[in-house]
Write an enzyme that holds these catalytic residues in place. Structure first.
Site, PDB file in Angstrom:
ATOM      1  N   CYS A  55       3.551  -2.798  10.966  1.00  0.00           N
ATOM      2  CA  CYS A  55       2.256  -3.417  11.286  1.00  0.00           C
ATOM      3  C   CYS A  55       2.034  -3.410  12.808  1.00  0.00           C
ATOM      4  CB  CYS A  55       2.228  -4.845  10.757  1.00  0.00           C
ATOM      5  SG  CYS A  55       0.653  -5.668  11.100  1.00  0.00           S
ATOM      6  N   CYS A  59       2.528 -10.714  15.587  1.00  0.00           N
ATOM      7  CA  CYS A  59       2.751 -12.113  15.219  1.00  0.00           C
ATOM      8  C   CYS A  59       4.228 -12.431  15.489  1.00  0.00           C
ATOM      9  CB  CYS A  59       2.431 -12.325  13.750  1.00  0.00           C
ATOM     10  SG  CYS A  59       0.807 -11.681  13.306  1.00  0.00           S
ATOM     11  N   CYS A  62       6.999 -12.569  12.747  1.00  0.00           N
ATOM     12  CA  CYS A  62       6.975 -11.628  11.621  1.00  0.00           C
ATOM     13  C   CYS A  62       7.892 -10.423  11.810  1.00  0.00           C
ATOM     14  CB  CYS A  62       5.548 -11.140  11.397  1.00  0.00           C
ATOM     15  SG  CYS A  62       5.453 -10.015   9.988  1.00  0.00           S
ATOM     16  N   CYS A  99       0.756 -12.545  -6.029  1.00  0.00           N
ATOM     17  CA  CYS A  99       0.191 -12.252  -4.716  1.00  0.00           C
ATOM     18  C   CYS A  99       0.756 -10.932  -4.200  1.00  0.00           C
ATOM     19  CB  CYS A  99       0.557 -13.356  -3.728  1.00  0.00           C
ATOM     20  SG  CYS A  99       0.194 -14.997  -4.347  1.00  0.00           S
ATOM     21  N   CYS A 130      -3.937 -12.442  -6.139  1.00  0.00           N
ATOM     22  CA  CYS A 130      -4.112 -12.851  -4.751  1.00  0.00           C
ATOM     23  C   CYS A 130      -3.659 -11.677  -3.888  1.00  0.00           C
ATOM     24  CB  CYS A 130      -3.260 -14.087  -4.460  1.00  0.00           C
ATOM     25  SG  CYS A 130      -3.344 -14.633  -2.736  1.00  0.00           S
ATOM     26  N   CYS A 190      -6.962 -18.887   0.268  1.00  0.00           N
ATOM     27  CA  CYS A 190      -5.592 -19.374   0.435  1.00  0.00           C
ATOM     28  C   CYS A 190      -5.317 -19.292   1.932  1.00  0.00           C
ATOM     29  CB  CYS A 190      -4.647 -18.467  -0.358  1.00  0.00           C
ATOM     30  SG  CYS A 190      -2.904 -18.821  -0.048  1.00  0.00           S
ATOM     31  N   ARG A 262       1.021 -25.483  -1.031  1.00  0.00           N
ATOM     32  CA  ARG A 262       2.160 -24.646  -1.427  1.00  0.00           C
ATOM     33  C   ARG A 262       3.301 -24.712  -0.424  1.00  0.00           C
ATOM     34  NH1 ARG A 262       0.025 -19.517  -2.244  1.00  0.00           N
ATOM     35  NH2 ARG A 262      -0.643 -20.399  -4.208  1.00  0.00           N
TER      36      ARG A 262
HETATM   37  S1  SF4 Z   1       2.110 -11.437   9.880  1.00  0.00           S
HETATM   38 FE1  SF4 Z   1       3.265  -9.499  10.115  1.00  0.00          FE
HETATM   39  S2  SF4 Z   1       2.320  -8.111   8.635  1.00  0.00           S
HETATM   40 FE2  SF4 Z   1       0.877  -9.827   8.942  1.00  0.00          FE
HETATM   41  S3  SF4 Z   1      -0.495  -9.183  10.582  1.00  0.00           S
HETATM   42 FE3  SF4 Z   1       1.188 -10.291  11.594  1.00  0.00          FE
HETATM   43  S4  SF4 Z   1       2.697  -8.683  12.142  1.00  0.00           S
HETATM   44 FE4  SF4 Z   1       1.305  -7.807  10.620  1.00  0.00          FE
END
Ligand code: SF4
Length: 319
Positions: A55, A59, A62, A99, A130, A190, A262
Site C-alpha cells: 500500500c 499509516c 500498518c 469483511c 463489508c 463501520c 467492536r
Molecule cells: S491502514 Fe495500511 S493498508 Fe490501509 S491505507 Fe493505511 S497503509 Fe494502506
C-alpha cells in the site's frame, strides 16, 4: 447529557465521561447497553485480507504500507473461488458478517468491478458483506452498494489534531469525504479508531466526538488496541493502559448506544479479564478467526471458550 441545539456530544462532555471514576463509568455504560441491547449477543465478524500489502499510504501502525520493512509481501487480489471458500468456512464457524480488506490507497474502477464479483459471491452465502478498500469516489460507493455491499469500513483512527502524527499521505478530510460518499450511497458505516498510538487523552475524546457527532453515527464502531508490529513507525509506542482502553469502549457505548461496538485488533494482547471488562463496558462485536488482515487474533476455539465462560451468546448466522 448534551444541551439541545448543541453538538450531540461536545468533546468536553466526552472527556468528562472518560474521567469518571472507573466503576461509575462502567455502571453507566452497562445501563445504556442493557437498555439498547437487552439480548446481549456478541456479533461475530470475520475479516479476510483479499489483497495484501504494497500500500502506498504510510499509516504508522500498518504493516501493509510499502514504506515500512515489515516482511509483509504484496499479493494480488484473491479469486472468487478463494474468497468463497474462506467465507463458507467463516459462516460455518458462526460468523454473520464477512469483511474483505484490500490494501489500496484508493481503488480504481476496474478494482471495484472485481470487488463487486467478490461481494456478490459472499452475499449469495447469506452473509452480510463489508469491505475496506481505501478512499472511494461517490460513483464507486454507488457501484459497491448495487453489488450488495452492506457495510463499508473506513476508520478515522484518531482525533483530527493527532492525525498527521500517524499518517501524512492523506488528510482527515479525505476520510470524512469517503464516509460521506458511503453514507450517501446507502451503505452502512463501520468507522472507529485505534488506542495506544501515543495519543493524549484529549485525542481519545476527540476521536469519540468525531464518531458520536456524525449524523447518523456509524452502525459499527471498531475500537482497536494498537498491535505494535516491528518495522512500523509506531512499533515502540508505549502501550495504552488496558483500563483506559476499557474506558474508551464504555464511552463509545454511552455516546453511540445503538452502534455495534467492536472489540477489534489487539484482543490477543488484552487477555481474557480485560476482554470481559470490555464486554461489560458495552462491546458487542468481535472479529472472529485466527488472523486480522496480517496480525494475529485469538483463535476461534479460544473465543468460543471465552464466550462460554462469560455466558455470552454469539449472534449466529441465520442462513
Ligand atoms: S491502514 Fe495500511 S493498508 Fe490501509 S491505507 Fe493505511 S497503509 Fe494502506
Amino acid at each position: 447529557m448534551p444541551q439541545a441545539g448543541a453538538l450531540r456530544w461536545p468533546a468536553d462532555a466526552i472527556q468528562a465521561l472518560l474521567d469518571l471514576p472507573f466503576m461509575e463509568l462502567m455502571y453507566r455504560a452497562q445501563a445504556v447497553h442493557r437498555q439498547h441491547w437487552p439480548q446481549g449477543e456478541i456479533e461475530l465478524a470475520t475479516l479476510l485480507s483479499v489483497k495484501t500489502g504494497g500500500c502506498p499510504e504510510n499509516c504508522g501502525y500498518c504493516p501493509q504500507s510499502s514504506e515500512f520493512d515489515t516482511g509483509v509481501k504484496a499479493g494480488k487480489l484473491l479469486s472468487v473461488e478463494e474468497v468463497t471458500c474462506a467465507a463458507k468456512a467463516a459462516r460455518d464457524a458462526g460468523a454473520t458478517r464477512f469483511c474483505m480488506g484490500a490494501a489500496w490507497r484508493a481503488p480504481k474502477d476496474r478494482d471495484i468491478e472485481k470487488m463487486n464479483e467478490l461481494i456478490a459471491a459472499v452475499k449469495d452465502l447469506g452473509l452480510q458483506t463489508c469491505a475496506t478498500l481505501g478512499m472511494l469516489q461517490p460513483h464507486q460507493a454507488v457501484a459497491l452498494r448495487s453489488a450488495g455491499l452492506d457495510y463499508y469500513n473506513h476508520n478515522l483512527d484518531t482525533a483530527p489534531e493527532y492525525y498527521q502524527d500517524v499518517v501524512s499521505t492523506r488528510q482527515y478530510q479525505d476520510r470524512l469525504d469517503t464516509l460521506a460518499a458511503v453514507r450517501e450511497a446507502g451503505i452502512s458505516v463501520c468507522c472507529g479508531g485505534i488506542i495506544g498510538m501515543g495519543e493524549a487523552p484529549v485525542h481519545r475524546a476527540g476521536l469519540i466526538a468525531q464518531l458520536a457527532n456524525m449524523q447518523p453515527y456509524p452502525e459499527s464502531v471498531p475500537i482497536n488496541s494498537l498491535v505494535r508490529v516491528p518495522g512500523t513507525p509506531l512499533a515502540d509506542s508505549d502501550p495504552a493502559d488496558p483500563l483506559d482502553f476499557v474506558r474508551v469502549i464504555a464511552v463509545a457505548r454511552i455516546t453511540m448506544p445503538k452502534a455495534r461496538v467492536r472489540l477489534s485488533a489487539g484482543r490477543q494482547q488484552l487477555g481474557e479479564a480485560v476482554q470481559a471488562l470490555c464486554f461489560m463496558a458495552g462491546a458487542n462485536s468481535i472479529f472472529y478467526g485466527d488472523k486480522l488482515l496480517v496480525t494475529g487474533n485469538p483463535d476461534v476455539e479460544n473465543d468460543a471458550r471465552l464466550l462460554r465462560k462469560l455466558g455470552l451468546q454469539g449472534l449466529r448466522a441465520t442462513a
